[in-house]
Enzyme design. Structure first.
Site: not given
Length: 202
Positions: A51, A109
Site C-alpha cells: 500500500d 489512493c
C-alpha cells in the site's frame, strides 16, 4: 505470520491498536525502510501487499485541501519512491513458495497515471513478473495508453476506482506474479558488456 511494516512510528501505533482491537495474534509490526527490504530479506515472503505512499489525489472528494497542497513535483517524487518500493518488494517475494505464494498486490489512493500505470509498467521492464487478474468484479480497467504514452497491454488487468463512479475514494489496484529472480535491466547490461568485451578481444 504477517509482517506489518511502515517507515513512520506514529502510523504503527495505529496499526498495533487495530491489531489488538481485532484480536490478531499472528502479526509482527516493524519500522523499516521498505526500499531496503529487497536486499536484506530477499525471497523471504510468500505474498506481499504494498500500500504505497502516494499523493492522495484519490481522496480529494473528502479532503479538498489535497488540491492545493499537492504539486506536480510532489506526484513525481511519489512516483520515484513507488518504483523503488515496488522493485524492492518483488525482490523480497519468494516465487518458489510452496504456499501458493509469489504474488503481490500494489495499491495507491491516487488516480494519477504517473503513480499507477507508469509505476507498474516500469516494474515490467525491470523484473521477470506478469500482471494477473485482480479478482475484482468492479472498477475500471487500467490504462494501456494515456496521452502520448503507451503501456504494456496487460495493464488492462489492473483496476481503477473513481469517487464519482464507485462511491468510494479514488484507488488503484494491480496484482502481480513473480516468475523468477531474473533482473531484466541488469541482465541486458551484462550481455552488452560481454558483447563489447568479445569485440575488444577479437
Amino acid at each position: 505470520v504477517i509482517i506489518a511494516n511502515d517507515l513512520k512510528p506514529e502510523r504503527q501505533k495505529a496499526t498495533v491498536a487495530n491489531l489488538h482491537r481485532l484480536g490478531v495474534r499472528n502479526a509482527v509490526t516493524c519500522i523499516f525502510d521498505g526500499r531496503k527490504l529487497g536486499a536484506q530479506m530477499r525471497n523471504s515472503f510468500d505474498r506481499i501487499l504494498l500500500d504505497a505512499p502516494c499523493s492522495g489525489l484519490g481522496v480529494i472528494s473528502r479532503d479538498p485541501s489535497v488540491k492545493v497542497q499537492r504539486t506536480i513535483p510532489d506526484v513525481l517524487r511519489c512516483a520515484h519512491l513507488q518504483k523503488e518500493l515496488l522493485v524492492a518488494a518483488i525482490d523480497a517475494l519468494n516465487h518458489k513458495s510452496k504456499k501458493g505464494g509469489g504474488y503481490m498486490v500494489y495499491s495507491t489512493c491516487s488516480v494519477a497515471v504517473a503513480e499507477n500505470e507508469e509505476v507498474v509498467n516500469y516494474l515490467l521492464s525491470k523484473r521477470d513478473v506478469k500482471l494477473v487478474d485482480t479478482g475484482l468484479d468492479f472498477g475500471k480497467p487500467g490504462f494501456t495508453r494515456f496521452e502520448h504514452k503507451r503501456f504494456h497491454p496487460s495493464l488492462a488487468l489492473t483496476r481503477r476506482f473513481y469517487p464519482h463512479v464507485h462511491n468510494m475514494d479514488g484507488f488503484y489496484v494491480a496484482k502481480i506474479q513473480k516468475l523468477s529472480d531474473s533482473r531484466k535491466g541488469e541482465e541486458d547490461k551484462k550481455k552488452e558488456d560481454a558483447s563489447s568485451n568479445d569485440v575488444e578481444g577479437n
